[in-house]
Design an enzyme around this catalytic site. Structure first.
Site: not given
Ligand code: ADP
Length: 198
Positions: A14, A89, A128, A134, A146
């Site tokens: 994404k 999400r 990654r 991270r 996740r």
């Molecule tokens: P990835 O898509 O690789 O999981 P992100 O950077 O989008 O990475 O998200 C990292 C973490 O941030 C998620 O595992 C979650 O803990 C938190 N997070 C991100 N966006 C949301 C959301 N919309 N609702 C709840 N938690 C979120």
């Protein structure tokens, strides 16, 4: 105006695709993961709260995430529209988003889901993790957690927007350019929101 939800499991590409789409369509990129990491970097109360969940591979609670997103929307005004990456999400986040956009006289116009299978995702994220800095990308158990959260809580969001006829799946396997072209096609094919085009 394009208000695109870029959807798909963690590690589905994404963020990578969002960069090119933003340039092509002059949109504002909003990534909730990046917003949380910024807050964590600045050790704000929001960041400290979010970190506990992120480190465990869990979603941050809806009220925290929705509040942060609304704040960001209030502080960015782009008439061309937005790419939402990592939000909504959960179904509760989707409903809150719909209400927020309605209040602002607009709505979600597209949801594009990058389709990538679980084994490929684990492989990509672990790769990654070698360079992303991270912590949540380095531990396979956390990565699987996740994916589980995605399957359980996030994947129903696809159906929420499919009801409005705006959800589309795009094959997320292949070269970055090739996947971008698929997204481009999905974005530029006219969206049908009237009965007549069915
Ligand atoms: P990835 O898509 O690789 O999981 P992100 O950077 O989008 O990475 O998200 C990292 C973490 O941030 C998620 O595992 C979650 O803990 C938190 N997070 C991100 N966006 C949301 C959301 N919309 N609702 C709840 N938690 C979120």
């Amino acid at each position: 105006m394009i208000n695109l939800i870029l959807f798909g499991p963690p590690g589905s590409g994404k963020g990578t695709q969002a960069k090119t789409i933003v340039e092509k369509f002059d949109l504002t990129h909003i990534s909730t993961g990046d917003l949380f990491r910024y807050e964590i970097g600045n050790k704000t109360p929001l960041g400290i709260k979010a970190k506990k969940y992120m480190d465990d591979g869990l979603l941050v609670p809806d009220e925290v995430t929705i509040g942060m997103l609304e704040n960001k929307l209030d502080n960015s005004n782009n008439p061309n529209g937005y790419i939402l990456d990592g939000f909504p999400r959960t179904i509760a986040q989707a409903s809150a988003l719909d209400a927020m956009l309605k209040e602002r006289g607009t709505k979600v116009t597209h949801l594009i889901a990058l389709d990538v299978d679980d084994n490929e995702i684990v492989k990509r994220i672990m790769e990654r993790g070698k360079t992303s800095g991270r912590a949540d990308d380095r531990n396979e158990e956390i990565v699987r957690q996740r994916i589980e959260q995605y399957n359980e809580l996030t994947s129903p969001v696809y159906g929420h927007y499919d009801k409005f006829g705006i959800s589309k799946k795009v094959d997320g396997i292949g070269e970055i350019d090739e996947i971008f072209n698929r997204i481009y096609d999905a974005l530029t094919v006219p969206v049908c929101d009237s009965q007549e085009c069915n």
